[in-house]
Scaffold this active site. Structure first.
Site, short mmCIF file in Angstrom:
data_model
loop_
_atom_site.label_atom_id
_atom_site.label_comp_id
_atom_site.label_asym_id
_atom_site.label_seq_id
_atom_site.Cartn_x
_atom_site.Cartn_y
_atom_site.Cartn_z
N ARG A 212 -69.25 5.80 -39.80
CA ARG A 212 -69.34 6.08 -41.23
C ARG A 212 -70.10 4.97 -41.94
O ARG A 212 -69.90 3.80 -41.63
CB ARG A 212 -67.93 6.18 -41.81
CG ARG A 212 -67.29 7.52 -41.52
CD ARG A 212 -65.82 7.53 -41.81
NE ARG A 212 -65.44 6.96 -43.10
CZ ARG A 212 -64.19 6.90 -43.52
NH1 ARG A 212 -63.21 7.38 -42.78
NH2 ARG A 212 -63.92 6.37 -44.69
N ARG B 94 -54.04 9.76 -53.90
CA ARG B 94 -54.41 8.35 -53.84
C ARG B 94 -54.20 7.65 -55.18
O ARG B 94 -54.46 6.44 -55.27
CB ARG B 94 -55.90 8.27 -53.50
CG ARG B 94 -56.20 7.78 -52.09
CD ARG B 94 -57.71 7.77 -51.95
NE ARG B 94 -58.25 6.99 -50.90
CZ ARG B 94 -58.56 7.47 -49.69
NH1 ARG B 94 -58.25 8.70 -49.36
NH2 ARG B 94 -59.15 6.70 -48.81
N ARG C 282 -64.40 1.37 -35.70
CA ARG C 282 -64.16 2.82 -35.61
C ARG C 282 -65.44 3.60 -35.38
O ARG C 282 -66.48 3.32 -35.96
CB ARG C 282 -63.51 3.28 -36.92
CG ARG C 282 -63.57 4.78 -37.16
CD ARG C 282 -62.59 5.24 -38.19
NE ARG C 282 -62.83 4.75 -39.53
CZ ARG C 282 -62.01 4.97 -40.55
NH1 ARG C 282 -60.90 5.66 -40.38
NH2 ARG C 282 -62.29 4.50 -41.75
N ARG D 126 -62.30 -1.00 -50.54
CA ARG D 126 -61.37 0.11 -50.27
C ARG D 126 -59.93 -0.39 -50.17
O ARG D 126 -59.01 0.27 -50.64
CB ARG D 126 -61.81 0.83 -49.00
CG ARG D 126 -63.06 1.68 -49.24
CD ARG D 126 -63.82 1.99 -47.99
NE ARG D 126 -63.05 2.74 -47.03
CZ ARG D 126 -63.35 2.83 -45.72
NH1 ARG D 126 -64.40 2.19 -45.25
NH2 ARG D 126 -62.60 3.55 -44.94
N LYS E 119 -54.14 7.32 -40.13
CA LYS E 119 -53.76 8.62 -40.67
C LYS E 119 -54.48 9.75 -39.94
O LYS E 119 -53.86 10.74 -39.54
CB LYS E 119 -54.09 8.69 -42.19
CG LYS E 119 -53.41 7.61 -43.01
CD LYS E 119 -53.75 7.71 -44.49
CE LYS E 119 -55.21 7.53 -44.83
NZ LYS E 119 -55.74 6.16 -44.57
P1 ADP Z 1 -59.98 5.99 -45.25
O1 ADP Z 1 -58.80 6.74 -44.79
O2 ADP Z 1 -60.69 5.24 -44.15
O3 ADP Z 1 -59.78 5.18 -46.48
P2 ADP Z 1 -61.13 8.44 -46.32
O4 ADP Z 1 -61.97 9.15 -45.33
O5 ADP Z 1 -59.78 8.95 -46.63
O6 ADP Z 1 -61.10 6.93 -45.82
O7 ADP Z 1 -61.93 8.31 -47.70
C1 ADP Z 1 -63.26 7.86 -47.77
C2 ADP Z 1 -63.68 7.72 -49.24
O8 ADP Z 1 -63.62 9.02 -49.86
C3 ADP Z 1 -62.79 6.84 -50.09
O9 ADP Z 1 -63.15 5.46 -50.01
C4 ADP Z 1 -63.02 7.42 -51.50
O10 ADP Z 1 -64.26 7.01 -52.03
C5 ADP Z 1 -63.13 8.91 -51.20
N1 ADP Z 1 -61.83 9.62 -51.29
C6 ADP Z 1 -61.16 10.25 -50.27
N2 ADP Z 1 -60.02 10.80 -50.71
C7 ADP Z 1 -59.94 10.52 -52.04
C8 ADP Z 1 -59.00 10.80 -53.07
N3 ADP Z 1 -57.86 11.48 -52.81
N4 ADP Z 1 -59.26 10.34 -54.31
C9 ADP Z 1 -60.38 9.67 -54.60
N5 ADP Z 1 -61.32 9.35 -53.69
C10 ADP Z 1 -61.11 9.78 -52.42
P1 ADP Z 2 -57.37 6.32 -41.22
O1 ADP Z 2 -57.54 7.81 -41.07
O2 ADP Z 2 -56.02 5.95 -41.74
O3 ADP Z 2 -58.47 5.67 -42.01
P2 ADP Z 2 -57.98 6.26 -38.33
O4 ADP Z 2 -57.01 7.22 -37.75
O5 ADP Z 2 -59.40 6.68 -38.44
O6 ADP Z 2 -57.45 5.70 -39.74
O7 ADP Z 2 -57.91 4.91 -37.45
C1 ADP Z 2 -58.79 3.81 -37.70
C2 ADP Z 2 -59.28 3.23 -36.37
O8 ADP Z 2 -58.21 2.57 -35.71
C3 ADP Z 2 -59.81 4.28 -35.37
O9 ADP Z 2 -60.93 3.72 -34.71
C4 ADP Z 2 -58.63 4.51 -34.41
O10 ADP Z 2 -59.12 4.79 -33.10
C5 ADP Z 2 -57.90 3.16 -34.45
N1 ADP Z 2 -56.43 3.29 -34.40
C6 ADP Z 2 -55.65 4.24 -34.97
N2 ADP Z 2 -54.34 4.01 -34.76
C7 ADP Z 2 -54.28 2.84 -34.04
C8 ADP Z 2 -53.20 2.06 -33.50
N3 ADP Z 2 -51.91 2.42 -33.68
N4 ADP Z 2 -53.52 0.94 -32.83
C9 ADP Z 2 -54.82 0.56 -32.66
N5 ADP Z 2 -55.88 1.26 -33.14
C10 ADP Z 2 -55.62 2.39 -33.82
#
Ligand code: ADP
Ligand code: ADP
Ligand code: ZN
Length: 216
Positions: A161, A88, A127, A172, A13
């Site tokens: 992170r 979410r 990541r 998660r 994302k």
């Molecule tokens: P990822 O896309 O890798 O799951 P995020 O950066 O979106 O991680 O979120 C990290 C953490 O922040 C989540 O595991 C949760 O604890 C919190 N968080 C983020 N967005 C939300 C949301 N919309 N509602 C509740 N918790 C959230």
């Molecule tokens: P999200 O925001 O949904 O948690 P990220 O954009 O941070 O996910 O992507 C998670 C990890 O995977 C990052 O290290 C990114 O470089 C890698 N990544 C993202 N898209 C792809 C893909 N299509 N194929 C392989 N690796 C990817």
């Protein structure tokens, strides 16, 4: 244009939101990034959120809804935004609908990024980001062109992170399946949901998203 990128942790994302930001002059609203900034600043919200995030659980809906509503009101969102990490839960999705209606805004599309759980674990545990500009990388899937140097800003410091470890990832993913995936049918019924294959390479994912947005 206001868009939601919906998918499990590690689906890509953030990576795709950055590309959409540049191409369509939209603002990425990442609730995860906002919460991490709150934790770093030591604000009341940050203090409440830290332990919850480290355990891989969701921060309470009321806090998240207030945070995103305030952010959408900022002038930089006027040309449109990409929601990354929100909504979410079903209450968040319903609150977003009410919020958009009150603010006179429309939802263009909800893009579901589909990726299998096993792949997500690899993505998250590999990541890392540039400590200066936040550009995202992966140990194996997205390395900087010159080892140890950020492609975007030339920075040489990188960070990970604290919640990107194998144990927290499992919580998660469980939270995604239990609390977030159930909002997909809600958007399908509204006719705004488009699913794409998030397991292809990064450029192919971008193409699929562009197609989905164009076809809306
Ligand atoms: P990822 O896309 O890798 O799951 P995020 O950066 O979106 O991680 O979120 C990290 C953490 O922040 C989540 O595991 C949760 O604890 C919190 N968080 C983020 N967005 C939300 C949301 N919309 N509602 C509740 N918790 C959230
Ligand atoms: P999200 O925001 O949904 O948690 P990220 O954009 O941070 O996910 O992507 C998670 C990890 O995977 C990052 O290290 C990114 O470089 C890698 N990544 C993202 N898209 C792809 C893909 N299509 N194929 C392989 N690796 C990817
Ligand atoms: Zn950088």
């Amino acid at each position: 244009m206001n868009v939601i990128l919906l998918g499990p942790p590690g689906a890509g994302k953030g990576t795709q939101a950055k590309r959409l930001e540049e191409k369509h002059r939209l603002i990425q609203l990442s609730t995860g990034d906002m919460l991490r900034a709150a934790v770093a600043s030591g604000s009341d919200l940050g203090k409440k959120a830290k332990e919850i995030m480290d355990a891989g659980n969701l921060v309470p809906d009321d806090l998240m809804i207030a945070m995103i509503s305030d952010r959408i009101d900022q002038p930089d969102c006027a040309n449109g935004f990409i929601l990354d990490g929100f909504p979410r839960t079903t209450p968040q999705a319903e609150a977003l609908d009410r919020m958009l209606e009150e603010k006179g805004l429309k939802l263009h599309s909800v893009i579901e990024m589909k990726v299998q759980d096993e792949i997500l674990v690899d993505r998250i545990t590999g990541r890392y980001t540039c400590a200066s500009c936040g550009a995202g990388y992966h140990e194996r899937f997205q390395q900087p062109k010159v080892e140890g140097v950020c492609d975007v800003c030339g920075g040489t410091e990188f960070k990970r992170r604290s919640d990107d470890n194998a144990e927290t990832v499992r919580s998660r993913l469980a939270a995604y399946h239990a609390q977030t995936a159930p909002i997909l049918p809600y958007y399908a019924e509204k006719g705004v949901l488009k699913a794409i294959d998030g397991m292809t390479e990064i450029d192919r994912v971008t193409e699929q998203i562009e197609d989905a947005l164009g076809a809306a």
